[in-house]
Design an enzyme around this catalytic site. Sequence first.
Site, mmCIF file in Angstrom:
data_model
loop_
_atom_site.group_PDB
_atom_site.id
_atom_site.type_symbol
_atom_site.label_atom_id
_atom_site.label_comp_id
_atom_site.label_asym_id
_atom_site.label_seq_id
_atom_site.Cartn_x
_atom_site.Cartn_y
_atom_site.Cartn_z
ATOM 1 N N TRP A 169 0.588 -1.121 0.120
ATOM 2 C CA TRP A 169 -0.100 -0.191 -0.178
ATOM 3 C C TRP A 169 0.942 1.406 -0.048
ATOM 4 O O TRP A 169 0.369 2.400 -0.326
ATOM 5 C CB TRP A 169 -0.816 0.042 1.201
ATOM 6 N N GLU A 219 0.389 -3.463 12.509
ATOM 7 C CA GLU A 219 0.498 -4.881 12.322
ATOM 8 C C GLU A 219 0.539 -5.765 13.723
ATOM 9 O O GLU A 219 0.616 -6.797 13.621
ATOM 10 C CB GLU A 219 1.346 -5.411 11.306
ATOM 11 N N GLN A 242 2.671 1.508 14.111
ATOM 12 C CA GLN A 242 2.882 2.421 13.367
ATOM 13 C C GLN A 242 1.518 3.375 13.402
ATOM 14 O O GLN A 242 0.426 2.780 13.696
ATOM 15 C CB GLN A 242 3.180 2.322 11.769
#
Length: 721
Positions: A320, A462, A572
Amino acid sequence: MNFVISNTSFHKDSYLDDGNKFLIGNGYMGVRGTLDEYRKDKFPSVNLAGIYDKVSDSWREPLNAPNPFYTYIEVDTNKCFPSEETPFNHKQELNFRHGIFSRKTSWKNEKGLIHFKSERFVSMNNCHIYGCKFSAFSNYDCNLSIYTGIDKDVWDINGPHYTKISFKDIDNLVLCNAYAGNSHKTVIVTRKDFFLNEACEFNDGIKKFNLHLKAFEEVTLTYLGAIFTSNDSLNPEDEAINITCGFNENSYEIEKKKSIDVWEELWDICEVNIDGDEKANISMNYSLYHLNSIAPRHKDNLSIPARGLSGQVYKGAIFWDSEMFMLDYYLYTNPKVAKSLIEYRIESLPLAILKAKEYGHSGAFYPWESQEGGIEACTYYNVIDVFTKRPQRTYFRDKQYHISSAIVYGIMKYINHTLDYDILINGGAETIIECAKFYLSLLLKPFYKDKYEILDVVGPDEYHERVNNNAYTNKMAKYTFKSALECIEILKNYSPKLYENKKLNELIKDFTTAYEKIYIPCPDDNGIIEQFDGYFKLEDVSLDNLKSRLIDPREYWGGAYGIASQTKIIKQADVVTMLEIFHDEYDENILKNNFNYYETRTEHGSSLSACMHGLLACRFNEPNIAYPFFLKSAETEIKGKGKKWAGLIYIGGTHPAASGGAYKVLVQGFAGLYFKDGKPKIKPCLPENWNGLYFKFLYNNKKYQVSITKNHSKIEEIYHG
Ligand code: IFM
């Protein structure tokens, strides 16, 4: 501004970082900035874009070409290169205005000093061409042997890929034919040398030149060649030979000049000027150099791997990163490249539809790690556990549903910026609609609620896998429904025939309901949006405390047993990214509160994280808070300090998403560039240490110039030749 970066001394262990820092590239190939004499243990490589192979059970990865930049020297039969000893002098440089790598090295012995220098480029004018100039000079008479040619011993992570490599010397032109038997791909490398005498040996691609070097006389070897693959042409051998045959003694300077001219054209539109902050100015332009070096200018359906053309890390796959972080830079400076990124996804649609089916969904589920044509390269075991050394199950491939929305975001951005609606008829509309169908098929409605939810996902953070109602994912799904509706509306006017599709009417109804009823987590009483259901109940530990729990520094923090999984520490920007994208739907206080809440809980373990924080801080008008995040992203390449390990998997290389992200902070954040009613506008908020900011950009085929100083700012259209 000084467009040169250098190492002024020799560090024998810095080859891994230097390979990235001194990289040259032209979108077709990326040549790591390693020294001429380095062999595969020091990771030299010529990374090729968009061509992949697989060896036995290991991961598919891009093919590296045999290395045509190999040279080492013997003086009076003593090896000078490679130097195990520290040279007398060493300087290594990258002129990043023109993509030229150079080095100068001197050795001292009891008889005197010997100097070598070399410079190399890959052509921006013709992406297949490369060249190098190599010189030697000594202050005493000596005998020199130069071994130089195409090194067939290629550095690979999961190689060797070539099952057959052959060499031919045709009238002073060396032809290397490398064949990867598993994928039936051929890579051709040709090379023609220009030197004052003939080679005395030719062995496996390497020539040996002997000569007596007189004191204070410089000798120079130049070579040029071409690289073609079976992806480029039915007859890559002929193509490479044809180009190389045309080279003569003057070609090195001629080809170098042509390449420099193209670089100058590129800088004319993309150079930025930050007045009052030299460090930021150099880092930002150096990051743009990297973005230019990997831009697929030669092809109209290619995208950019997460580590650019710096190596085979992350399987050379597209993430992405391309649409959400890099695309804007190309839209603003080279829309043709932006289109190539988009076309790549449109062409990948059939495989995305297959992937959705494979998981029992409808529509298009794009690969998390995408290789040529949209092949999913992400494995189910994407991390190696440091303790057990066993592959660890991760859910990136099957649960990062937000990937399809990134494709939609990219296409919509492209259309809104270029007003090139043709792309909608040529697959763009279908892609967006298929992505919207994918999200439709993920929606679940609890019996007692009037809302649709998306369960069991991995969001941008993640570390927390298989969570429910990730705010980012749900909001992007909603955005996808809206985009699909908008795009159907455009089709109605633009291509009524296409619109006359009964099924579309049904879809309009479904997309509308989904858009209205999808659950989007709202800010709580403190103005904080919960990242996913149950996030607020997790352990609230500080980043330092969490780090102190590490047993091994390379441990993976996420997944089932990771140290972060049961805590609020995230990898993140997640909610922060969502708020940045949709900032105009939220009150400034909400933006600020969430920034403050999540920033202290973010590891910034991905190079994608800092820029989103920088952008969001600009949205609530705090450029000084944004500044360190901007600088962190802008300096990612120049400092080369990015994360190198995920468990036992090496993840180093260049970070184009961080570069693209830094550019976004600069242009959309500090300059506040936005587009309204078909016109560009600015709303500047410069950090206090800046005197001014100047840049150009393209919008709807027109060229504009922005100049911002402390007391005056303007945006004007300029001639677009
Ligand atoms: O796309 C990113 C992801 O968000 C975090 N891990 C690295 C990927 C490639 O940059």
